[in-house]
Enzyme design. Sequence first.
Site, PDB file in Angstrom:
ATOM      1  CG  ASP A 164      29.123  47.996  43.858  1.00 43.74           C
ATOM      2  OD1 ASP A 164      29.543  47.652  44.978  1.00 43.74           O
ATOM      3  OD2 ASP A 164      29.475  49.038  43.296  1.00 43.74           O
ATOM      4  CD  GLU A 388      37.209  49.311  39.851  1.00 43.81           C
ATOM      5  OE1 GLU A 388      37.222  49.806  38.699  1.00 43.81           O
ATOM      6  OE2 GLU A 388      36.267  49.485  40.652  1.00 43.81           O
TER       7      GLU A 388
END
Length: 421
Positions: A164, A388
């Site tokens: 992102d 993550e």
Amino acid sequence: MTMDAGMLDERAREILRQNDRGGYTVPTDGLYPYQWNWDSAFAAWGLAQFDLDRAWTEIETLLSGQWPNGMVPHILVHAPDPGYFPGPDVWGTDGHGPVPSSGISQPPVAASFVRRIWDRDRTAGDARVRALYPKLLSWHRWFMEWRSEDGAICITHPWEAGRDNAPDWDGAMAGLDPVDVGAYTRRDTAHVNADMRPTKYDYDRYVWLVQFGKRLGWDEAAMRAQAPFRVADPGRTFILLAAMRDLATLGEAIGEDISQVRRWIAALEDGAATLWNEDLQSYDARDIRTGTFAGCVSNAAFLCWCGGLDDDRMIGQVNRVWNVIRCPVPSHDPESPRFDPRRYWRGPTWAIMNALIGTGMEQAGLGDYAGQLRRDTAELIAANGFAEYFDPTDGTPAGGGSFTWTAAVWLAWASPNAGRG
Ligand code: 9WN
């Protein structure tokens, strides 16, 4: 390294079961409550290590959200959840696909994992691979029709890259003016520390690009004509190249005519060559509107081997980066002033990227590098959990915890017990 691999294997299986919502897996509880595209494909790879039938179902559920134009959305909302922004109402995709969804796609890793899952038991997977093949083919065609610029695969939103807030998009993002974006409430920062997430500057542009697509009714031709943001991404290009080669293998095995797939492979190879930045001596993202390279050595550049390119030019970059930060591979060049070790795709290391890079290196005959990367990724997870992502300077776990794709990569690749198939 002292680790109880058996215990970690069990914990990884438990995470995959806990994140199972019935036919699909969420990336992690709370922060990401829907089915994400490439997360699910990795989940299937992990599930295949202990439950082959469930692995097939994961991919089948993902493809059940395919739009008539071939696009497979980056998020499928099988059940509404107020915990994530933006939801389908903001995307304005109602009526476009069979399942409420976003309006963009994500890196197409699915075909590569379908091939690996099928290889585990070809007889059991025969009918399933035959049913999935035309869907994967039509998704790949969508990429070649709507995201290819002479074979270099573009993103129309940073979320499409799956990376992102990577510095790769900084130049193109600066060219956007998120005028009239309006008020909105982010949910991500209610789940994790804001310092580890994209900034408001980024989010205004993410939301503005969603509003732009919605305004044009997600009409690909209209979006391409206006294209406020269109960047050729080495990550997507190499991943599609790998997926296309795997699709050719699948197609050939089930007796399909793969001549079109072969032509796409040739086109993607040509496109990949256009992403070589001679000044940087690295593969690099290129802004299609301005023609300028981003000037970023990101982890996506190291996916060239995963794309099946026999290219030793990136080895110099691996050696340089590992000299500053021993592997695993950070998402952005640790010698760059833009390197930020905790902020998402601007520095942290991600198990999934390491797995793609490592399996590519292995395939390219770079076994020593691949082995090192795998062992270091295993150590990172064993010491810091199934996070993550991780700070590459000290291993600090960051973002969401009990993460599906980190558990999947552990089971399928990083664990000393992994079959790696
Ligand atoms: C937006 C789910 C996804 C990953 C992406 C990662 C992140 C979403 C977000 O989480 O993106 O799609 O809200 O930050 O960047 O790669 O698929 O794990």
